[in-house]
Every structure is written in C-alpha cells, then in structure tokens.
Enzyme design. Structure first.
Site, PDB file in Angstrom:
ATOM      1  N   ASP A  20      -3.425   1.134  -4.677  1.00 60.31           N
ATOM      2  CA  ASP A  20      -3.897   3.111  -4.268  1.00 60.31           C
ATOM      3  C   ASP A  20      -2.447   2.899  -4.290  1.00 60.31           C
ATOM      4  O   ASP A  20      -1.139   2.824  -3.992  1.00 60.31           O
ATOM      5  CB  ASP A  20      -4.171   2.712  -2.962  1.00 60.31           C
ATOM      6  CG  ASP A  20      -5.033   1.915  -2.660  1.00 60.31           C
ATOM      7  OD1 ASP A  20      -6.350   2.030  -3.017  1.00 60.31           O
ATOM      8  OD2 ASP A  20      -5.628   1.509  -1.193  1.00 60.31           O
ATOM      9  N   ASP A  33      -0.304  -2.823  -7.871  1.00 58.27           N
ATOM     10  CA  ASP A  33      -0.915  -2.711  -7.406  1.00 58.27           C
ATOM     11  C   ASP A  33      -2.433  -1.684  -7.124  1.00 58.27           C
ATOM     12  O   ASP A  33      -2.410  -1.105  -7.885  1.00 58.27           O
ATOM     13  CB  ASP A  33       0.216  -2.133  -6.686  1.00 58.27           C
ATOM     14  CG  ASP A  33       0.105  -0.794  -4.740  1.00 58.27           C
ATOM     15  OD1 ASP A  33      -1.060  -1.959  -4.072  1.00 58.27           O
ATOM     16  OD2 ASP A  33      -0.038  -0.212  -5.139  1.00 58.27           O
TER      17      ASP A  33
END
Length: 167
Positions: A14, A12
């Site tokens: 953020d 991922d």
C-alpha cells in the site's frame, strides 16, 4: 516464473504498488485496490534486471476484524494475476496480520524480510533492496541488512526501478 538466485527487491504494497487507503482505513477488498501508475511496469523492469520480487505488507486490518485472511488472499490472488498479465512476476507475498507490538514480523521489524531470506534460495540481503513509502519500511530494510529506497509523492516505484536498474 520465479528466479532461482540473486538479489531481492522487497516491495511494500500500500503506497508503493497500489494507492493506499485513507488514514485509519484499509484496503479490504479487490474493488478498493488500484495500482499506482507504472507500478506493474516498474516490477517488470526490476525483474528484468535480475531482482526477485517479494511483497512485504503489514495488514493490521485482519487483527482489527476489518477483513479476513480469505479477503486478503483474494486481493493478493487478483493482484498477482493482473501483474502476471503485465509480465510483472512476483516470487512471493508475505503479510503481517498482527497489531502493533504483537510480533516480530510487523514492519518496522524485519521478520517478513528475514523469513523470505530463509525460505527463498540464495537470497543475499546485502545485495537486496527494500522499497517503500514509509519510515517503517526503511527501518525494516535496515534491520534486515538491505539497501533502502524510499518513494513518495516526488518519487514513484517506477522512478526507483529506473534508478536501481540504470535504464
């Protein structure tokens, strides 16, 4: 330098690679992007252990008109350049620009991971891992058939990388 085959560490963005925006906000430009401590080092560590690195990121800010595809491309171009400078090479970045319920690529759906497994040679999803900071990241990884490692305030990407590589 991209690897030819082997497991993938799906990351991922953020909250995993960089500091997340405040709730309800978005990282809309490079000047808002800040790497989390030791994130580049963690990516280099995973890479050195034989993982290909693929970033998979929901970017609903595009659907909301808060940023454009060009804005996101600029952020990712600069992120990749910084990472390469730290010998933390990324094979691919996939993003979902859609809002909730509009597609099969927005996590928790596994679309970005499955697309990467079709487009990159030799991906073995059972040997791959999804690393993220949210339940939607974990759900996407489970749906794609990957192992999952959740990070958070007490476990960084670097901690996860050390655990996965045994170093």
């Amino acid at each position: 330098m991209p690897a030819e085959a082997g497991p993938v560490a799906f990351l991922d963005r953020d909250g995993t690679i960089n500091h997340p925006a405040a709730p309800g906000e978005y990282i809309e430009s490079w000047d808002q992007f800040r790497f989390l401590p030791r994130a580049p080092e963690a990516i280099a560590l995973l890479r050195g252990a034989g993982f290909r690195i693929v970033v998979v990121t929901n970017q609903r800010g595009i659907a909301l008109g808060r940023m454009s595809e060009a804005d996101l491309e600029d952020i990712h171009r600069r992120m990749l350049a910084e990472l390469e400078g730290a010998h933390a090479f990324v094979d691919a970045v996939y993003h979902c620009p859609h809002g909730h319920g509009e597609c099969d690529c927005r996590k928790p759906q596994p679309g970005m991971l499955l697309r990467a497994s079709r487009e990159l040679p030799g991906v073995d999803l059972e040997r791959s891992v999804m690393i993220g900071d949210s339940e939607s990241d974990m759900e996407a990884g489970r749906r794609a058939g990957c192992r999952c490692v959740r990070i958070g305030p007490d476990r960084s990407l670097y901690d996860a990388a050390v655990g996965l590589t045994g170093t």
